[in-house]
Motif scaffolding. Structure first.
Motif, mmCIF file in Angstrom:
data_model
loop_
_atom_site.group_PDB
_atom_site.id
_atom_site.type_symbol
_atom_site.label_atom_id
_atom_site.label_comp_id
_atom_site.label_asym_id
_atom_site.label_seq_id
_atom_site.Cartn_x
_atom_site.Cartn_y
_atom_site.Cartn_z
ATOM 1 N N ILE A 126 0.845 -1.189 0.000
ATOM 2 C CA ILE A 126 0.000 0.000 0.000
ATOM 3 C C ILE A 126 0.886 1.245 0.000
ATOM 4 O O ILE A 126 1.759 1.385 0.865
ATOM 5 N N THR A 127 0.671 2.138 -0.955
ATOM 6 C CA THR A 127 1.423 3.386 -1.055
ATOM 7 C C THR A 127 0.473 4.560 -0.887
ATOM 8 O O THR A 127 -0.557 4.628 -1.573
ATOM 9 N N VAL A 128 0.816 5.451 0.017
ATOM 10 C CA VAL A 128 0.053 6.681 0.223
ATOM 11 C C VAL A 128 0.810 7.811 -0.464
ATOM 12 O O VAL A 128 2.011 7.984 -0.245
ATOM 13 N N ARG A 129 0.109 8.571 -1.310
ATOM 14 C CA ARG A 129 0.751 9.655 -2.058
ATOM 15 C C ARG A 129 0.169 11.009 -1.661
ATOM 16 O O ARG A 129 -1.035 11.141 -1.459
ATOM 17 N N GLY A 130 1.053 11.999 -1.561
ATOM 18 C CA GLY A 130 0.644 13.385 -1.369
ATOM 19 C C GLY A 130 1.429 14.257 -2.326
ATOM 20 O O GLY A 130 2.630 14.039 -2.529
ATOM 21 N N TYR A 131 0.780 15.239 -2.939
ATOM 22 C CA TYR A 131 1.466 16.034 -3.949
ATOM 23 C C TYR A 131 0.810 17.392 -4.108
ATOM 24 O O TYR A 131 -0.303 17.649 -3.640
ATOM 25 N N GLY A 132 1.501 18.266 -4.764
ATOM 26 C CA GLY A 132 1.002 19.603 -5.066
ATOM 27 C C GLY A 132 1.919 20.242 -6.080
ATOM 28 O O GLY A 132 3.117 19.945 -6.136
ATOM 29 N N GLY A 133 1.357 21.117 -6.903
ATOM 30 C CA GLY A 133 2.170 21.744 -7.936
ATOM 31 C C GLY A 133 1.372 22.768 -8.715
ATOM 32 O O GLY A 133 0.438 23.381 -8.190
ATOM 33 N N LEU A 134 1.749 22.946 -9.956
ATOM 34 C CA LEU A 134 1.092 23.899 -10.843
ATOM 35 C C LEU A 134 0.401 23.160 -11.975
ATOM 36 O O LEU A 134 0.969 22.230 -12.560
ATOM 37 N N ALA A 135 -0.812 23.599 -12.294
ATOM 38 C CA ALA A 135 -1.539 23.069 -13.438
ATOM 39 C C ALA A 135 -1.799 24.194 -14.430
ATOM 40 O O ALA A 135 -1.953 25.357 -14.040
ATOM 41 N N PHE A 136 -1.848 23.837 -15.704
ATOM 42 C CA PHE A 136 -2.060 24.783 -16.788
ATOM 43 C C PHE A 136 -3.220 24.261 -17.634
ATOM 44 O O PHE A 136 -3.084 23.226 -18.287
ATOM 45 N N ASP A 137 -4.340 24.958 -17.576
ATOM 46 C CA ASP A 137 -5.526 24.533 -18.318
ATOM 47 C C ASP A 137 -5.509 25.189 -19.692
ATOM 48 O O ASP A 137 -5.914 26.349 -19.858
ATOM 49 N N LEU A 138 -5.020 24.462 -20.673
ATOM 50 C CA LEU A 138 -4.891 24.973 -22.038
ATOM 51 C C LEU A 138 -6.162 24.601 -22.786
ATOM 52 O O LEU A 138 -6.355 23.460 -23.205
ATOM 53 N N ARG A 139 -7.053 25.589 -22.949
ATOM 54 C CA ARG A 139 -8.390 25.332 -23.470
ATOM 55 C C ARG A 139 -8.520 25.711 -24.941
ATOM 56 O O ARG A 139 -8.123 26.800 -25.351
ATOM 57 N N ILE A 140 -9.097 24.806 -25.707
ATOM 58 C CA ILE A 140 -9.449 25.055 -27.098
ATOM 59 C C ILE A 140 -10.926 25.424 -27.132
ATOM 60 O O ILE A 140 -11.777 24.669 -26.648
ATOM 61 N N CYS A 141 -11.246 26.594 -27.681
ATOM 62 C CA CYS A 141 -12.628 27.090 -27.716
ATOM 63 C C CYS A 141 -13.132 27.047 -29.159
ATOM 64 O O CYS A 141 -12.664 27.802 -30.004
ATOM 65 N N LEU A 142 -14.075 26.158 -29.412
ATOM 66 C CA LEU A 142 -14.617 25.970 -30.761
ATOM 67 C C LEU A 142 -16.060 26.458 -30.812
ATOM 68 O O LEU A 142 -16.795 26.359 -29.825
ATOM 69 N N LEU A 143 -16.463 26.966 -31.955
ATOM 70 C CA LEU A 143 -17.869 27.303 -32.140
ATOM 71 C C LEU A 143 -18.681 26.021 -31.998
ATOM 72 O O LEU A 143 -18.358 24.991 -32.609
ATOM 73 N N ALA A 144 -19.697 26.044 -31.161
ATOM 74 C CA ALA A 144 -20.475 24.841 -30.891
ATOM 75 C C ALA A 144 -21.122 24.307 -32.158
ATOM 76 O O ALA A 144 -21.535 25.071 -33.045
ATOM 77 N N SER A 145 -21.212 23.002 -32.241
ATOM 78 C CA SER A 145 -21.774 22.343 -33.411
ATOM 79 C C SER A 145 -23.226 22.769 -33.636
ATOM 80 O O SER A 145 -24.017 22.913 -32.697
ATOM 81 N N GLY A 146 -23.585 22.992 -34.890
ATOM 82 C CA GLY A 146 -24.945 23.337 -35.253
ATOM 83 C C GLY A 146 -25.252 24.820 -35.206
ATOM 84 O O GLY A 146 -26.390 25.220 -35.492
ATOM 85 N N LEU A 147 -24.271 25.652 -34.861
ATOM 86 C CA LEU A 147 -24.489 27.092 -34.778
ATOM 87 C C LEU A 147 -23.774 27.815 -35.915
ATOM 88 O O LEU A 147 -22.744 27.356 -36.419
ATOM 89 N N ASP A 148 -24.300 28.973 -36.269
ATOM 90 C CA ASP A 148 -23.669 29.840 -37.260
ATOM 91 C C ASP A 148 -23.111 31.060 -36.545
ATOM 92 O O ASP A 148 -23.793 31.666 -35.712
ATOM 93 N N ALA A 149 -21.868 31.396 -36.841
ATOM 94 C CA ALA A 149 -21.213 32.500 -36.139
ATOM 95 C C ALA A 149 -21.962 33.814 -36.295
ATOM 96 O O ALA A 149 -21.882 34.697 -35.428
ATOM 97 N N GLY A 150 -22.719 33.963 -37.365
ATOM 98 C CA GLY A 150 -23.386 35.230 -37.619
ATOM 99 C C GLY A 150 -24.775 35.355 -37.011
ATOM 100 O O GLY A 150 -25.368 36.439 -37.047
ATOM 101 N N GLU A 151 -25.303 34.282 -36.442
ATOM 102 C CA GLU A 151 -26.654 34.372 -35.891
ATOM 103 C C GLU A 151 -26.660 35.127 -34.572
ATOM 104 O O GLU A 151 -25.646 35.215 -33.867
#
Length: 233
Positions: A126-151
């Protein structure tokens, strides 16, 4: 075929490099530990009718760690998720959205870099782990399916769906909102030689709220995760 004398040292050096590099690389990769993880991520929301309820998202992830000793390892992790967002001109920020109110599909690649401390207080299995650090949320933002950018986005702002999608991108990538210090812990149980099964609990902290000065509900921006993992050596 003869090799000119002036090229012989170059050839010998190249052969020596090719012969020795794989040995070092193999030694390095043999020392790494790998893990696959499935998680449920919770993104709290406290905005009433201004957004959809808290997203509860399935996530797939993986990690690789380099042990420094029995106690310490350094780990690189990745968690993938996807969900729908809209831009609220009332709140002036991106908010989770239902299928009917969506503007963007956001795909998150949540990278983490952290030291991991490992303990075995109950024996070798049995191994018990503890940790902490930095996270980087690299998000890709796409126009949602079924929508038109001009509406039209809504009846009041005069903005289009494309404007809202662009606002979501600008919000997530502005003000350092991709930076999340985090802490976590977990346990692993030996099941086979070289393989363990375990779980993780993690909390990501929205440190960007310190400098953006946004007036947000207390839990806004926090993330919580519960995951199960299989680790291999």
């Amino acid at each position: 075929m003869t090799v000119p004398g002036r090229k012989l040292p170059v050839l010998v050096s190249a052969l020596f490099f090719c012969a020795t590099l794989p040995v070092g690389a193999q030694s390095f990769f043999d020392s790494l530990d790998y893990a696959l993880r499935g998680s449920i991520l919770f993104f709290p929301e406290q905005n009433g009718n201004a957004s959809s309820p808290m997203p509860i998202l399935p996530s797939l992830g993986a990690s690789v760690s380099y042990p420094q000793s029995d106690l310490l390892a350094f780990e690189l992790s990745l968690d993938l998720y996807g969900t729908l967002y809209d831009y609220s001109y009332e709140l002036d920020r991106a908010v989770p959205a239902s299928l009917e109110d969506r503007s963007s599909l956001v795909i998150g690649m949540l990278w983490g870099v952290q030291p991991v401390f490992r303990f075995k207080p109950l024996g070798e299995n049995i191994t018990v782990r503890g940790y902490g650090g930095l996270a980087f949320d690299l998000r890709i933002c796409l126009l949602a399916s079924g929508l038109d950018a001009g509406e039209s986005h809504d009846l009041y702002s005069g903005k289009t769906v494309g404007d809202a999608s662009a606002g979501i991108f600008s919000y997530f990538w502005g003000g350092g909102r991709w930076l999340f210090p985090f802490i976590g812990g977990g346990m692993d149980f030996a099941v086979l030689d070289g393989m363990t099964l375990g779980f993780d609990v993690r909390v990501w902290l929205p440190v960007w709220r310190v400098w953006t000065g946004e007036n947000l509900p207390f839990l806004e921006g926090f993330r919580f995760g519960l995951g199960f993992r299989a680790a291999f050596r």
